[in-house]
Write a protein that holds these residues in place. Structure first.
Motif, PDB file in Angstrom:
ATOM      1  N   LYS A  40      42.558 -29.991  25.651  1.00  0.00           N
ATOM      2  CA  LYS A  40      41.556 -28.930  25.721  1.00  0.00           C
ATOM      3  C   LYS A  40      41.325 -28.343  24.332  1.00  0.00           C
ATOM      4  CE  LYS A  40      45.198 -26.000  27.613  1.00  0.00           C
ATOM      5  NZ  LYS A  40      45.759 -25.707  26.292  1.00  0.00           N
ATOM      6  N   GLY A  41      40.298 -27.529  24.227  1.00  0.00           N
ATOM      7  CA  GLY A  41      39.961 -26.935  22.937  1.00  0.00           C
ATOM      8  C   GLY A  41      41.147 -26.228  22.320  1.00  0.00           C
ATOM      9  N   GLY A  42      41.376 -26.432  21.037  1.00  0.00           N
ATOM     10  CA  GLY A  42      42.478 -25.800  20.329  1.00  0.00           C
ATOM     11  C   GLY A  42      43.730 -26.657  20.279  1.00  0.00           C
ATOM     12  N   ASP A  43      43.757 -27.730  21.055  1.00  0.00           N
ATOM     13  CA  ASP A  43      44.960 -28.566  21.071  1.00  0.00           C
ATOM     14  C   ASP A  43      45.129 -29.331  19.760  1.00  0.00           C
ATOM     15  OD1 ASP A  43      45.852 -27.811  23.525  1.00  0.00           O
ATOM     16  OD2 ASP A  43      45.313 -29.664  24.575  1.00  0.00           O
ATOM     17  N   ILE A  44      46.395 -29.450  19.373  1.00  0.00           N
ATOM     18  CA  ILE A  44      46.758 -30.202  18.176  1.00  0.00           C
ATOM     19  C   ILE A  44      47.720 -31.310  18.621  1.00  0.00           C
ATOM     20  CG2 ILE A  44      47.934 -30.087  15.940  1.00  0.00           C
ATOM     21  CD1 ILE A  44      47.182 -27.095  15.848  1.00  0.00           C
ATOM     22  N   VAL A  45      47.444 -32.519  18.210  1.00  0.00           N
ATOM     23  CA  VAL A  45      48.292 -33.660  18.602  1.00  0.00           C
ATOM     24  C   VAL A  45      48.873 -34.289  17.344  1.00  0.00           C
ATOM     25  CG1 VAL A  45      48.385 -35.865  19.809  1.00  0.00           C
ATOM     26  CG2 VAL A  45      46.773 -34.101  20.587  1.00  0.00           C
ATOM     27  N   PHE A  46      50.192 -34.275  17.223  1.00  0.00           N
ATOM     28  CA  PHE A  46      50.860 -34.944  16.107  1.00  0.00           C
ATOM     29  C   PHE A  46      51.073 -36.404  16.494  1.00  0.00           C
ATOM     30  CE2 PHE A  46      53.409 -31.177  14.079  1.00  0.00           C
ATOM     31  CZ  PHE A  46      52.229 -30.492  13.897  1.00  0.00           C
ATOM     32  N   LEU A  47      50.694 -37.310  15.619  1.00  0.00           N
ATOM     33  CA  LEU A  47      50.912 -38.736  15.858  1.00  0.00           C
ATOM     34  C   LEU A  47      51.954 -39.218  14.865  1.00  0.00           C
ATOM     35  CD1 LEU A  47      47.152 -39.736  16.204  1.00  0.00           C
ATOM     36  CD2 LEU A  47      48.811 -39.549  18.054  1.00  0.00           C
ATOM     37  N   ASN A  48      53.159 -39.459  15.373  1.00  0.00           N
ATOM     38  CA  ASN A  48      54.262 -39.888  14.524  1.00  0.00           C
ATOM     39  C   ASN A  48      54.590 -41.354  14.741  1.00  0.00           C
ATOM     40  OD1 ASN A  48      55.461 -37.573  12.972  1.00  0.00           O
ATOM     41  ND2 ASN A  48      55.398 -36.646  15.010  1.00  0.00           N
ATOM     42  N   GLY A  49      55.074 -41.980  13.713  1.00  0.00           N
ATOM     43  CA  GLY A  49      55.460 -43.392  13.832  1.00  0.00           C
ATOM     44  C   GLY A  49      55.265 -44.081  12.499  1.00  0.00           C
ATOM     45  N   ASN A  50      55.981 -45.176  12.299  1.00  0.00           N
ATOM     46  CA  ASN A  50      55.919 -45.912  11.030  1.00  0.00           C
ATOM     47  C   ASN A  50      54.536 -46.470  10.761  1.00  0.00           C
ATOM     48  OD1 ASN A  50      58.613 -45.442  10.614  1.00  0.00           O
ATOM     49  ND2 ASN A  50      59.260 -47.384  11.539  1.00  0.00           N
ATOM     50  N   LEU A  51      54.348 -46.948   9.553  1.00  0.00           N
ATOM     51  CA  LEU A  51      53.117 -47.650   9.183  1.00  0.00           C
ATOM     52  C   LEU A  51      52.865 -48.771  10.183  1.00  0.00           C
ATOM     53  CD1 LEU A  51      53.500 -48.178   5.331  1.00  0.00           C
ATOM     54  CD2 LEU A  51      51.633 -46.979   6.463  1.00  0.00           C
ATOM     55  N   GLY A  52      51.669 -48.830  10.697  1.00  0.00           N
ATOM     56  CA  GLY A  52      51.314 -49.927  11.600  1.00  0.00           C
ATOM     57  C   GLY A  52      51.901 -49.822  13.000  1.00  0.00           C
ATOM     58  N   SER A  53      52.443 -48.655  13.353  1.00  0.00           N
ATOM     59  CA  SER A  53      53.051 -48.547  14.689  1.00  0.00           C
ATOM     60  C   SER A  53      51.993 -48.396  15.782  1.00  0.00           C
ATOM     61  CB  SER A  53      54.035 -47.371  14.727  1.00  0.00           C
ATOM     62  OG  SER A  53      53.377 -46.171  14.388  1.00  0.00           O
ATOM     63  N   GLY A  54      50.831 -47.830  15.443  1.00  0.00           N
ATOM     64  CA  GLY A  54      49.779 -47.713  16.456  1.00  0.00           C
ATOM     65  C   GLY A  54      49.136 -46.340  16.578  1.00  0.00           C
ATOM     66  N   LYS A  55      49.296 -45.508  15.570  1.00  0.00           N
ATOM     67  CA  LYS A  55      48.744 -44.149  15.627  1.00  0.00           C
ATOM     68  C   LYS A  55      47.210 -44.170  15.689  1.00  0.00           C
ATOM     69  CE  LYS A  55      50.905 -43.139  11.746  1.00  0.00           C
ATOM     70  NZ  LYS A  55      51.632 -44.432  11.551  1.00  0.00           N
ATOM     71  N   THR A  56      46.615 -45.024  14.865  1.00  0.00           N
ATOM     72  CA  THR A  56      45.152 -45.103  14.889  1.00  0.00           C
ATOM     73  C   THR A  56      44.669 -45.785  16.167  1.00  0.00           C
ATOM     74  OG1 THR A  56      45.058 -45.108  12.480  1.00  0.00           O
ATOM     75  CG2 THR A  56      43.124 -45.948  13.622  1.00  0.00           C
ATOM     76  N   THR A  57      45.418 -46.754  16.637  1.00  0.00           N
ATOM     77  CA  THR A  57      45.073 -47.419  17.901  1.00  0.00           C
ATOM     78  C   THR A  57      45.082 -46.404  19.046  1.00  0.00           C
ATOM     79  OG1 THR A  57      46.093 -49.441  17.070  1.00  0.00           O
ATOM     80  CG2 THR A  57      45.725 -49.312  19.446  1.00  0.00           C
ATOM     81  N   PHE A  58      46.070 -45.530  19.053  1.00  0.00           N
ATOM     82  CA  PHE A  58      46.164 -44.463  20.056  1.00  0.00           C
ATOM     83  C   PHE A  58      44.944 -43.539  19.938  1.00  0.00           C
ATOM     84  CE2 PHE A  58      47.746 -40.551  21.978  1.00  0.00           C
ATOM     85  CZ  PHE A  58      48.544 -40.994  23.024  1.00  0.00           C
ATOM     86  N   THR A  59      44.585 -43.226  18.719  1.00  0.00           N
ATOM     87  CA  THR A  59      43.409 -42.376  18.476  1.00  0.00           C
ATOM     88  C   THR A  59      42.144 -43.018  19.046  1.00  0.00           C
ATOM     89  OG1 THR A  59      44.429 -41.497  16.471  1.00  0.00           O
ATOM     90  CG2 THR A  59      42.031 -41.283  16.643  1.00  0.00           C
ATOM     91  N   GLN A  60      42.061 -44.326  18.944  1.00  0.00           N
ATOM     92  CA  GLN A  60      40.874 -45.032  19.449  1.00  0.00           C
ATOM     93  C   GLN A  60      40.671 -44.815  20.937  1.00  0.00           C
ATOM     94  OE1 GLN A  60      41.871 -48.978  18.129  1.00  0.00           O
ATOM     95  NE2 GLN A  60      41.056 -48.623  16.070  1.00  0.00           N
ATOM     96  N   GLY A  61      41.779 -44.758  21.686  1.00  0.00           N
ATOM     97  CA  GLY A  61      41.671 -44.502  23.126  1.00  0.00           C
ATOM     98  C   GLY A  61      41.132 -43.102  23.396  1.00  0.00           C
ATOM     99  N   ILE A  62      41.528 -42.165  22.545  1.00  0.00           N
ATOM    100  CA  ILE A  62      41.085 -40.779  22.727  1.00  0.00           C
ATOM    101  C   ILE A  62      39.602 -40.632  22.388  1.00  0.00           C
ATOM    102  CG2 ILE A  62      41.401 -38.396  21.907  1.00  0.00           C
ATOM    103  CD1 ILE A  62      44.384 -38.973  21.727  1.00  0.00           C
ATOM    104  N   THR A  63      39.171 -41.243  21.293  1.00  0.00           N
ATOM    105  CA  THR A  63      37.747 -41.127  20.936  1.00  0.00           C
ATOM    106  C   THR A  63      36.886 -41.802  21.997  1.00  0.00           C
ATOM    107  OG1 THR A  63      37.838 -43.106  19.527  1.00  0.00           O
ATOM    108  CG2 THR A  63      38.181 -41.003  18.442  1.00  0.00           C
TER     109      THR A  63
END
Ligand SMILES: Nc1ncnc2c1ncn2[C@@H]1O[C@H](COP(=O)(O)OP(=O)(O)OP(=O)(O)O)[C@@H](O)[C@H]1O
Ligand SMILES: [Mg+2]
Length: 155
Positions: A40-63
């Motif tokens: 919801k509005g105001g939420d902050i999501v920290f994406l932790n993990g090594n290089l290439g672990s999948g943080k941007t891939t996870f972001t793709q599902g959200i967008t």
């Protein structure tokens, strides 16, 4: 998985302090897409993990959940990418990898975080005192042929 934007109180427990295993990038995107329904509005999501672990891939599902076309990318030069969320809210995808902690406040990151929109942050450890903020924490661990994704709600 429940995916109702209007009554997200049930769905939220699906993700609070839970561990998921994904075996493909698509499975990670699907998980993130379901998770996006509790944001919801105001939420902050920290994406932790090594290089290439999948943080941007996870972001793709959200967008995707919010109806954005194409795949989210972490650009080499842009610190923040902006997408559409629901109800005229924006979704900010911040990649702090290249930043030194000392420069974080110079670029006005708090203007994004406290804007009432939704922020996803790769490399959040660059944020000074970031752990004190109320946030979702997504921890991605790369294992042999799979990813272990822990989702927690902090405060
Ligand atoms: N189960 C999985 N979930 C996510 N990504 C996977 C999975 N299995 C394999 N991959 C691959 O791992 C890579 C993840 O890359 P991605 O850019 O999402 O990582 P990142 O954590 O954002 O990296 P960086 O720290 O460099 O920004 C992709 O090449 C993707 O295809
Ligand atoms: Mg990335």
């Amino acid at each position: 998985m429940a995916k109702n934007k209007k009554s997200n109180t049930v769905a939220i427990n699906t993700f609070k302090n839970k561990v998921f295993i994904t075996k493909t990038p698509q499975e990670t995107r699907n998980l993130a897409r379901n998770f996006a329904s509790v944001l919801k509005g105001g939420d902050i999501v920290f994406l932790n993990g090594n290089l290439g672990s999948g943080k941007t891939t996870f972001t793709q599902g959200i967008t995707k959940f919010f109806g954005n076309k194409g795949f989210a990318r972490s650009s080499s030069f842009m610190l923040v990418n902006e997408y559409q969320a629901f109800n005229n809210l924006k979704l900010f995808h911040l990649d702090l990898y290249r930043l030194k902690s000392s420069t974080i406040f110079d670029i006005g990151i708090e203007d994004y975080l406290y804007s009432g929109n939704i922020s996803l942050i790769e490399w959040p450890q660059r944020l000074i005192d970031g752990q004190n903020e109320s946030h979702w924490n997504v921890e991605i661990e790369s294992l042999v042929n799979k990813r272990k994704i822990k989702i927690e709600k902090k405060k």
